[in-house]
Design an enzyme around this catalytic site. Sequence first.
Site, PDB file in Angstrom:
ATOM      1  N   THR A  29       0.757  -1.303  -0.105  1.00 44.15           N
ATOM      2  CA  THR A  29      -0.148  -0.061  -0.177  1.00 44.15           C
ATOM      3  C   THR A  29       0.895   1.236   0.139  1.00 44.15           C
ATOM      4  O   THR A  29       0.354   2.379  -0.397  1.00 44.15           O
ATOM      5  CB  THR A  29      -0.864   0.046   1.172  1.00 44.15           C
ATOM      6  OG1 THR A  29      -0.221  -0.331   2.400  1.00 44.15           O
ATOM      7  CG2 THR A  29      -2.052  -1.050   1.036  1.00 44.15           C
ATOM      8  N   GLY A 118      17.209 -11.713   2.880  1.00 42.39           N
ATOM      9  CA  GLY A 118      16.398 -12.358   2.092  1.00 42.39           C
ATOM     10  C   GLY A 118      15.349 -13.106   2.864  1.00 42.39           C
ATOM     11  O   GLY A 118      14.526 -13.956   2.309  1.00 42.39           O
ATOM     12  N   GLY A 120      12.711 -11.056   4.097  1.00 42.72           N
ATOM     13  CA  GLY A 120      11.619 -10.147   3.822  1.00 42.72           C
ATOM     14  C   GLY A 120      11.476  -9.181   5.060  1.00 42.72           C
ATOM     15  O   GLY A 120      10.216  -8.792   5.401  1.00 42.72           O
ATOM     16  N   SER A 122      13.665  -6.492   5.657  1.00 45.23           N
ATOM     17  CA  SER A 122      14.161  -5.303   5.323  1.00 45.23           C
ATOM     18  C   SER A 122      15.600  -5.050   5.895  1.00 45.23           C
ATOM     19  O   SER A 122      16.146  -3.968   6.416  1.00 45.23           O
ATOM     20  CB  SER A 122      13.239  -4.026   5.728  1.00 45.23           C
ATOM     21  OG  SER A 122      12.171  -4.048   5.294  1.00 45.23           O
ATOM     22  N   SER A 123      16.356  -5.949   5.622  1.00 44.50           N
ATOM     23  CA  SER A 123      17.636  -5.791   5.820  1.00 44.50           C
ATOM     24  C   SER A 123      18.428  -4.644   5.199  1.00 44.50           C
ATOM     25  O   SER A 123      19.120  -3.982   5.592  1.00 44.50           O
ATOM     26  CB  SER A 123      18.772  -7.076   5.782  1.00 44.50           C
ATOM     27  OG  SER A 123      18.607  -7.399   4.543  1.00 44.50           O
ATOM     28  N   ASP A 169       9.705   0.742   4.698  1.00 41.94           N
ATOM     29  CA  ASP A 169      10.722  -0.023   5.491  1.00 41.94           C
ATOM     30  C   ASP A 169      11.645   0.930   5.853  1.00 41.94           C
ATOM     31  O   ASP A 169      12.060   0.782   7.226  1.00 41.94           O
ATOM     32  CB  ASP A 169      11.450  -0.996   4.504  1.00 41.94           C
ATOM     33  CG  ASP A 169      10.533  -1.702   3.727  1.00 41.94           C
ATOM     34  OD1 ASP A 169       9.492  -1.969   4.379  1.00 41.94           O
ATOM     35  OD2 ASP A 169      10.749  -2.386   2.765  1.00 41.94           O
ATOM     36  N   TYR A 218       7.812  -7.501  -8.209  1.00 40.93           N
ATOM     37  CA  TYR A 218       7.319  -6.120  -7.429  1.00 40.93           C
ATOM     38  C   TYR A 218       7.179  -5.059  -8.407  1.00 40.93           C
ATOM     39  O   TYR A 218       6.117  -4.292  -8.385  1.00 40.93           O
ATOM     40  CB  TYR A 218       8.417  -5.846  -6.261  1.00 40.93           C
ATOM     41  CG  TYR A 218       8.375  -4.406  -5.556  1.00 40.93           C
ATOM     42  CD1 TYR A 218       7.797  -4.816  -4.165  1.00 40.93           C
ATOM     43  CD2 TYR A 218       8.341  -3.308  -5.900  1.00 40.93           C
ATOM     44  CE1 TYR A 218       7.583  -4.013  -3.180  1.00 40.93           C
ATOM     45  CE2 TYR A 218       8.229  -2.224  -4.686  1.00 40.93           C
ATOM     46  CZ  TYR A 218       7.712  -2.585  -3.657  1.00 40.93           C
ATOM     47  OH  TYR A 218       7.511  -1.461  -3.024  1.00 40.93           O
TER      48      TYR A 218
HETATM   49  C1  GLA Z   1       8.886  -4.173   0.401  1.00 43.54           C
HETATM   50  C2  GLA Z   1       9.336  -2.452   0.024  1.00 43.54           C
HETATM   51  C3  GLA Z   1       8.232  -1.752   0.744  1.00 43.54           C
HETATM   52  C4  GLA Z   1       6.816  -2.185   0.611  1.00 43.54           C
HETATM   53  C5  GLA Z   1       6.856  -3.887   0.762  1.00 43.54           C
HETATM   54  C6  GLA Z   1       5.477  -4.257   0.615  1.00 43.54           C
HETATM   55  O1  GLA Z   1       9.411  -4.150   1.739  1.00 43.54           O
HETATM   56  O2  GLA Z   1      10.434  -2.157   0.174  1.00 43.54           O
HETATM   57  O3  GLA Z   1       8.189  -0.395   0.176  1.00 43.54           O
HETATM   58  O4  GLA Z   1       6.140  -2.011  -0.752  1.00 43.54           O
HETATM   59  O5  GLA Z   1       7.433  -4.507  -0.011  1.00 43.54           O
HETATM   60  O6  GLA Z   1       4.415  -3.937   1.406  1.00 43.54           O
END
Ligand code: GLA
Length: 358
Positions: A29, A118, A120, A122-123, A169, A218
């Site tokens: 979103t 890897g 998910g 946000s490293s 993130d 993505y």
């Molecule tokens: C990744 C992207 C974020 C966000 C998420 C999905 O982590 O870096 O900006 O879009 O996917 O919610």
Amino acid sequence: MKKFKDYYGTAPAVSVSAPGRANLIGEHTDYNNGFVLPFPLQHAVHIEASFTKTQTKEVVVNLVSSLYPDNKITTSLLHDKTKTWADYVVGSIKTIAEKEGITNVTINVFVDSQVPVGAGVSSSAALEVATIRAMIALFQINTIDDVEVAKLAKKTENEYINMPCGIMDQFVSSVGKQNYALLLDCKTLQYDRVPLVPHYDWLVLKSGISHQLVNSEYEKRVATCQNACKLLNVDSLRDITIDEIDRITILPELEQKRARHVITENHRVLQSVEALRNKDMKKLARLVLESHESQKNDYEITVPQTDAMVDDSLKFGALTARQTGGGFGGSLVVILEEGKKEAWWQQMKKKYPASELI
Ligand code: GLA
């Protein structure tokens, strides 16, 4: 473990850190100008750094990570990208150096990351935020606040890494607080911290499926949403509220599915905030599960294993669960009532031996 001094011969001048994140609800979103509700992990990226002045205009960067202790890299802001983890550091240094007019230096960086790669969580955003914090501390910059740090980290990801991500993130890594979820309006960047309800375990479970394909998929999601906006004649999908959702029936099937996810997900985020504030965990549990279903059926970013892990989590005693992050594997957020964790985890670990609690 080798330390900063072992590589550079002196003690570091600064030492900073920035956490990874899990997203409670509000997936895909952010780049649609919508609402998100992530929380920071306890695990962080730690950076130590120093700099020396030089005669040449260039900014030279030496860097090494505890993950690859024998691979010290030397590069400069004029060199091509290395196509490795180092790009997140170099790109972030470049963003700040250009903004602040920093030249004639060699910067030494040592990275020690506790944030799984890897998974998910946000490293990479944590690495960017930590690097920017290190630059702020090193060069004693006092004009960049935490919100600006998040914006600069996102700029690095968008313009240097070329990943068209939203700001979630980087924002939660910079502005979030432990034990609080962060409600962020990605259109206005207004935010509010909402406490996680005590007497529950708020867990992050690495599925064991690395979210490798995420970049190309993505980009496709971003493009489809942009197309939906064009056809609907709106700036972003955020501009369509849940009461106006019938407007999307004019869209082709794919655009319609993606838009339905985003519009309903924005609504679920706001409802979840209400549920958290009222400590209504039953309602929150329902919304989190609905979010997973929407990711599965409308946004098509889950994989069979994360779908099965959500189902089994419920079977083994969890209150609720959903895949979190960019998608295609990665991690799950799982919420359990106090006292139920051990039995749940024993059964999950047996069925999914590659999974790990973060
Ligand atoms: C990744 C992207 C974020 C966000 C998420 C999905 O982590 O870096 O900006 O879009 O996917 O919610």
